[in-house]
Motif scaffolding. Structure first.
Motif, PDB file in Angstrom:
ATOM      1  N   LEU A  89      37.770  46.177  46.786  1.00 14.22           N
ATOM      2  CA  LEU A  89      37.933  45.380  47.995  1.00 14.22           C
ATOM      3  C   LEU A  89      39.162  44.491  47.860  1.00 14.22           C
ATOM      4  O   LEU A  89      39.103  43.416  47.255  1.00 14.22           O
ATOM      5  CB  LEU A  89      36.691  44.516  48.237  1.00 14.22           C
ATOM      6  N   GLY A  90      40.291  44.942  48.347  1.00 13.52           N
ATOM      7  CA  GLY A  90      41.482  44.106  48.408  1.00 13.52           C
ATOM      8  C   GLY A  90      42.249  43.949  47.121  1.00 13.52           C
ATOM      9  O   GLY A  90      43.120  43.081  47.038  1.00 13.52           O
ATOM     10  N   VAL A  91      41.971  44.751  46.088  1.00 12.75           N
ATOM     11  CA  VAL A  91      42.769  44.705  44.864  1.00 12.75           C
ATOM     12  C   VAL A  91      43.728  45.889  44.844  1.00 12.75           C
ATOM     13  O   VAL A  91      43.461  46.926  45.453  1.00 12.75           O
ATOM     14  CB  VAL A  91      41.899  44.708  43.587  1.00 12.75           C
ATOM     15  N   GLU A  92      44.822  45.729  44.146  1.00 12.17           N
ATOM     16  CA  GLU A  92      45.803  46.797  43.995  1.00 12.17           C
ATOM     17  C   GLU A  92      45.836  47.257  42.548  1.00 12.17           C
ATOM     18  O   GLU A  92      45.613  46.474  41.625  1.00 12.17           O
ATOM     19  CB  GLU A  92      47.193  46.328  44.415  1.00 12.17           C
ATOM     20  N   ARG A  93      46.129  48.527  42.354  1.00 10.71           N
ATOM     21  CA  ARG A  93      46.321  49.059  41.006  1.00 10.71           C
ATOM     22  C   ARG A  93      47.789  48.966  40.634  1.00 10.71           C
ATOM     23  O   ARG A  93      48.661  49.349  41.411  1.00 10.71           O
ATOM     24  CB  ARG A  93      45.819  50.502  40.930  1.00 10.71           C
ATOM     25  N   VAL A  94      48.025  48.451  39.443  1.00 13.14           N
ATOM     26  CA  VAL A  94      49.383  48.235  38.936  1.00 13.14           C
ATOM     27  C   VAL A  94      49.416  48.717  37.494  1.00 13.14           C
ATOM     28  O   VAL A  94      48.368  48.984  36.895  1.00 13.14           O
ATOM     29  CB  VAL A  94      49.755  46.736  39.011  1.00 13.14           C
ATOM     30  N   PRO A  95      50.604  48.853  36.873  1.00 13.24           N
ATOM     31  CA  PRO A  95      50.648  49.272  35.476  1.00 13.24           C
ATOM     32  C   PRO A  95      49.825  48.352  34.582  1.00 13.24           C
ATOM     33  O   PRO A  95      49.875  47.117  34.716  1.00 13.24           O
ATOM     34  CB  PRO A  95      52.141  49.195  35.139  1.00 13.24           C
ATOM     35  N   VAL A 121      38.424  41.897  44.920  1.00  8.24           N
ATOM     36  CA  VAL A 121      37.449  42.079  43.848  1.00  8.24           C
ATOM     37  C   VAL A 121      37.083  43.551  43.732  1.00  8.24           C
ATOM     38  O   VAL A 121      37.368  44.359  44.625  1.00  8.24           O
ATOM     39  CB  VAL A 121      36.147  41.283  44.114  1.00  8.24           C
ATOM     40  N   VAL A 122      36.452  43.885  42.621  1.00  6.54           N
ATOM     41  CA  VAL A 122      35.679  45.116  42.486  1.00  6.54           C
ATOM     42  C   VAL A 122      34.219  44.687  42.474  1.00  6.54           C
ATOM     43  O   VAL A 122      33.816  43.843  41.672  1.00  6.54           O
ATOM     44  CB  VAL A 122      36.044  45.884  41.210  1.00  6.54           C
ATOM     45  N   LEU A 123      33.426  45.261  43.382  1.00  7.80           N
ATOM     46  CA  LEU A 123      32.043  44.868  43.563  1.00  7.80           C
ATOM     47  C   LEU A 123      31.134  45.998  43.085  1.00  7.80           C
ATOM     48  O   LEU A 123      31.098  47.078  43.665  1.00  7.80           O
ATOM     49  CB  LEU A 123      31.773  44.571  45.032  1.00  7.80           C
ATOM     50  N   ASN A 128      31.574  38.063  37.111  1.00  7.66           N
ATOM     51  CA  ASN A 128      30.523  37.101  37.431  1.00  7.66           C
ATOM     52  C   ASN A 128      29.268  37.799  37.923  1.00  7.66           C
ATOM     53  O   ASN A 128      29.322  38.753  38.706  1.00  7.66           O
ATOM     54  CB  ASN A 128      30.988  36.136  38.526  1.00  7.66           C
ATOM     55  N   ARG A 129      28.119  37.271  37.446  1.00  3.51           N
ATOM     56  CA  ARG A 129      26.823  37.733  37.931  1.00  3.51           C
ATOM     57  C   ARG A 129      25.875  36.546  38.115  1.00  3.51           C
ATOM     58  O   ARG A 129      24.681  36.650  37.901  1.00  3.51           O
ATOM     59  CB  ARG A 129      26.230  38.777  36.981  1.00  3.51           C
ATOM     60  N   ILE A 130      26.446  35.400  38.507  1.00  2.00           N
ATOM     61  CA  ILE A 130      25.681  34.191  38.815  1.00  2.00           C
ATOM     62  C   ILE A 130      26.003  33.817  40.261  1.00  2.00           C
ATOM     63  O   ILE A 130      27.177  33.714  40.623  1.00  2.00           O
ATOM     64  CB  ILE A 130      26.063  33.023  37.887  1.00  2.00           C
ATOM     65  N   GLN A 131      24.970  33.621  41.076  1.00  2.60           N
ATOM     66  CA  GLN A 131      25.187  33.230  42.465  1.00  2.60           C
ATOM     67  C   GLN A 131      24.127  32.223  42.878  1.00  2.60           C
ATOM     68  O   GLN A 131      23.149  31.994  42.166  1.00  2.60           O
ATOM     69  CB  GLN A 131      25.112  34.463  43.385  1.00  2.60           C
ATOM     70  N   GLY A 132      24.311  31.615  44.044  1.00  2.65           N
ATOM     71  CA  GLY A 132      23.328  30.705  44.582  1.00  2.65           C
ATOM     72  C   GLY A 132      21.971  31.375  44.706  1.00  2.65           C
ATOM     73  O   GLY A 132      21.876  32.515  45.144  1.00  2.65           O
ATOM     74  N   GLY A 133      20.937  30.656  44.286  1.00  3.47           N
ATOM     75  CA  GLY A 133      19.609  31.237  44.240  1.00  3.47           C
ATOM     76  C   GLY A 133      19.279  31.852  42.892  1.00  3.47           C
ATOM     77  O   GLY A 133      18.149  32.284  42.663  1.00  3.47           O
ATOM     78  N   ASP A 143      24.866  41.472  42.642  1.00  9.83           N
ATOM     79  CA  ASP A 143      25.940  42.400  42.314  1.00  9.83           C
ATOM     80  C   ASP A 143      26.834  41.791  41.238  1.00  9.83           C
ATOM     81  O   ASP A 143      26.921  40.559  41.104  1.00  9.83           O
ATOM     82  CB  ASP A 143      26.788  42.695  43.561  1.00  9.83           C
ATOM     83  N   LEU A 144      27.505  42.646  40.495  1.00  8.14           N
ATOM     84  CA  LEU A 144      28.482  42.190  39.513  1.00  8.14           C
ATOM     85  C   LEU A 144      29.851  42.181  40.186  1.00  8.14           C
ATOM     86  O   LEU A 144      30.255  43.172  40.797  1.00  8.14           O
ATOM     87  CB  LEU A 144      28.477  43.100  38.286  1.00  8.14           C
ATOM     88  N   VAL A 145      30.546  41.061  40.072  1.00 10.88           N
ATOM     89  CA  VAL A 145      31.850  40.876  40.712  1.00 10.88           C
ATOM     90  C   VAL A 145      32.930  40.849  39.636  1.00 10.88           C
ATOM     91  O   VAL A 145      32.846  40.051  38.691  1.00 10.88           O
ATOM     92  CB  VAL A 145      31.891  39.565  41.528  1.00 10.88           C
ATOM     93  N   ILE A 146      33.925  41.697  39.753  1.00 11.86           N
ATOM     94  CA  ILE A 146      35.066  41.717  38.840  1.00 11.86           C
ATOM     95  C   ILE A 146      36.275  41.162  39.581  1.00 11.86           C
ATOM     96  O   ILE A 146      36.645  41.658  40.643  1.00 11.86           O
ATOM     97  CB  ILE A 146      35.362  43.133  38.339  1.00 11.86           C
ATOM     98  N   GLY A 147      36.878  40.108  39.030  1.00 11.17           N
ATOM     99  CA  GLY A 147      38.094  39.531  39.596  1.00 11.17           C
ATOM    100  C   GLY A 147      37.910  38.208  40.295  1.00 11.17           C
ATOM    101  O   GLY A 147      38.888  37.572  40.675  1.00 11.17           O
TER     102      GLY A 147
END
Length: 214
Positions: free
Chosen positions: A42-48, A61-63, A96-101, A176-180
């Protein structure tokens, strides 16, 4: 190129591995561990990257959808390569895997006041382990965090830089696990690149995390 942490074997405890090496424009990041824990891009670009391509987390992020295997139980290792030119990033998260609740569940790994930080709460927002020095800028840095059921440990470029007592299990999360970033659309996102992220359900030893030939 060097690698830290042994590659997956039958007893490695490898939960997931995201290499981010898919062709540009691919809408998913595949889990190449074989465990099918791929994520939506979601909205990330791949780069070298350090190997192949990496993701540039500026604004996206990657979700990875919630899966019980991401709640590892008694032990955990997270490792990845990170590169940024921005100093002093605060409350920005690589994973991240910590959220409200569920503020006493899961785990997160990122930067606080520019320094690497690993959190594994037992109560709301508790048990953050922060490194003593800022993340080096302008080059690829290897980061690793481990938990063996008793102690949190943080590594930078293969060297242990901090530890903290935290006996008990990893409290299971249903998020969900969020990367970025902390979450999609938040300001708590890493400004920089992430590559070769891996999660294990066991704590790697210091010898396993030290530099070894590719």
């Amino acid at each position: 190129l060097t690698r830290r942490l042994n590659e997956a074997g039958p007893h490695s405890g490898l939960v997931a591995r995201w290499s981010f090496d898919e062709p540009a424009g691919t809408p998913v990041a595949f889990d190449i561990s074989g465990n099918r824990l791929g994520g939506e891009v979601l909205g990330v670009e791949r780069v070298p990257g350090i190997v192949g391509t990496a993701i540039d987390c500026r604004g996206g992020v990657v979700l990875v959808p919630d899966d019980p295997r991401l709640s590892v139980g008694n032990a955990l290792t997270i490792d990845c390569w990170v590169k940024t030119d921005v100093a002093g990033q605060n409350d920005t998260w690589i994973v991240n895997r910590i959220q409200g609740g569920g503020l006493d569940t899961g785990y997160r790994f990122g930067l606080v006041a520019g320094r690497p930080c690993f959190a594994l709460p037992q109560t709301d927002w508790s048990h953050h382990l922060t490194g003593p020095e800022p993340l080096p800028l302008g080059r690829w840095v290897h980061l690793a965090a481990t938990f063996d059921g008793r102690t949190l440990r943080l590594y930078v470029d293969g060297d242990e830089v901090a530890s903290r007592d935290r006996p008990g299990r990893v409290n299971p999360s249903h998020f969900d696990l969020v990367i970025g970033s902390f979450a999609p659309g938040t300001r708590a996102q890493l400004t920089g690149l992430v590559d070769e992220e891996r999660h294990f359900s066991r704590a790697h030893s210091t010898d396993e995390i030290r530099i070894s030939p590719a």
